[in-house]
Write a protein that holds these residues in place. Structure first.
Motif, short mmCIF file in Angstrom:
data_model
loop_
_atom_site.label_atom_id
_atom_site.label_comp_id
_atom_site.label_asym_id
_atom_site.label_seq_id
_atom_site.Cartn_x
_atom_site.Cartn_y
_atom_site.Cartn_z
N ASP A 118 37.87 41.16 32.60
CA ASP A 118 37.37 40.24 33.62
C ASP A 118 37.15 38.82 33.11
OD1 ASP A 118 37.47 41.59 35.96
OD2 ASP A 118 35.32 41.93 36.16
N ALA A 150 31.93 41.35 37.36
CA ALA A 150 32.68 40.14 37.69
C ALA A 150 31.79 38.91 37.59
CB ALA A 150 33.27 40.26 39.09
N GLY A 281 43.78 40.50 37.81
CA GLY A 281 43.05 41.67 37.32
C GLY A 281 43.99 42.80 36.96
#
Length: 313
Positions: A118, A150, A281
């Motif tokens: 992340d 996140a 991602g």
């Protein structure tokens, strides 16, 4: 929701650990990317409820460790909880996962290894929403609603000293759970962050409205809660007032996305969903799990984006 593990893999497999994996666009996108990238593998989802029991997370990691053809997994929603429940099961933890106390990628080439992707993928995505130079020219704040993995990654990325003057004036993070806020503050204490990091416990949407009202013009407001995808609703009320020229970014790209509807209704807010974050991602995890280089910009990244675009809902 009870945990249902898939049968042992009969061919190379990338797992997707989430909440509602069957409705994700990656189901359609991954086969296209695999063919384009020359990867011989299939995708398999594993669904768990938000904040699942620790023993379920451990069963998932033990399942990965026991399989011969499981190549690894992308973890969404459960990044903090899975790391906490399974820390002793990992053969190795990469430095960013150690710092963030979260795991967004598991690889299995040498035992089950925990990675935090992340900080890289969220950083690439936020730079697309607020391009380099935005913070030094605007003097704006960041409001991260939700203190999960996140939010930890984004707040770390935006506050790094290596960005020089191109950092937010302050970063405010809210969550219903004070323990999550404490975990985020611990990461910044260990990292030596020198940008002002403020936290707010916000059990009700109206509490987030009050934080929103304190932001400077041009501020970035991020829905990092999962509301709108993993559960209905928004972390704000319909009476919330966005600052002038704000940027509203929902890390979700599918679902009702009521948060973005609220931002559009304000009439003076730039609106962004989580599609580019989704792309980064997944490509960062695929790169790690299969040991291949994947471009983060330029024609090759655009080719992957184009392959994925037809599956977007």
């Amino acid at each position: 929701m009870s945990l249902e593990l898939p049968p042992p893999a009969s061919r190379p497999t990338l797992y997707f650990i989430g909440v509602t994996t069957k409705s994700s666009s990656i189901r359609t996108v991954f086969p296209r990317w695999a063919e384009h990238l020359g990867i011989d593998a299939v995708l398999e989802g594993i669904d768990l409820p938000v904040h699942a029991p620790a023993e379920d997370y451990r069963r998932v990691v033990e399942f990965l460790a026991a399989g011969e053809l499981g190549r690894g997994a992308l973890v969404t929603t459960h990044k903090l909880d899975l790391f906490t429940a399974c820390r002793d099961l990992f053969a190795r933890v990469d430095p960013l996962a150690e710092l963030m106390h979260e795991v967004s990628c598991l690889s299995t080439s040498d035992g089950v290894v925990a990675h935090a992707k992340d900080p890289i993928s969220a950083g690439l995505a936020v730079d697309a929403v607020a391009p380099p130079g935005y913070w030094s020219s605007s003097g704006a704040d960041v409001f991260l609603i939700g203190a999960g993995g996140a939010a930890i990654a984004l707040s770390w990325y935006l506050s790094r000293s290596g960005r020089g003057a191109d950092r937010p004036r302050r970063i405010v993070v809210s969550d219903r759970d004070p323990d999550r806020l404490d975990a985020l503050k611990k990461v910044h204490a260990e990292a030596g962050t020198d940008v002002a990091i403020e936290t707010a416990t916000t059990p009700e949407p109206g509490d987030n409205d009050r934080v929103l009202a304190s932001l400077s013009p041009g501020s970035l407001v991020v829905n990092a809660t999962g509301l709108g995808k993993d559960a209905p609703g928004s972390p704000l009320t319909d009476g919330a007032t966005f600052p002038r020229d704000a940027l509203a970014w929902d890390l979700n790209y599918r679902g009702e996305l009521r948060f973005l509807d609220q931002a559009r209704a304000a009439g003076h807010v730039g609106v962004h969903d989580g599609w580019v974050y989704f792309l980064h991602g997944w490509t960062q995890v695929i790169s790690e799990v299969f040991g291949i280089e994947i471009a983060t910009r330029g024609p090759e990244f655009q080719a992957l984006s184009d392959l994925a675009a037809g599956a977007r809902r």
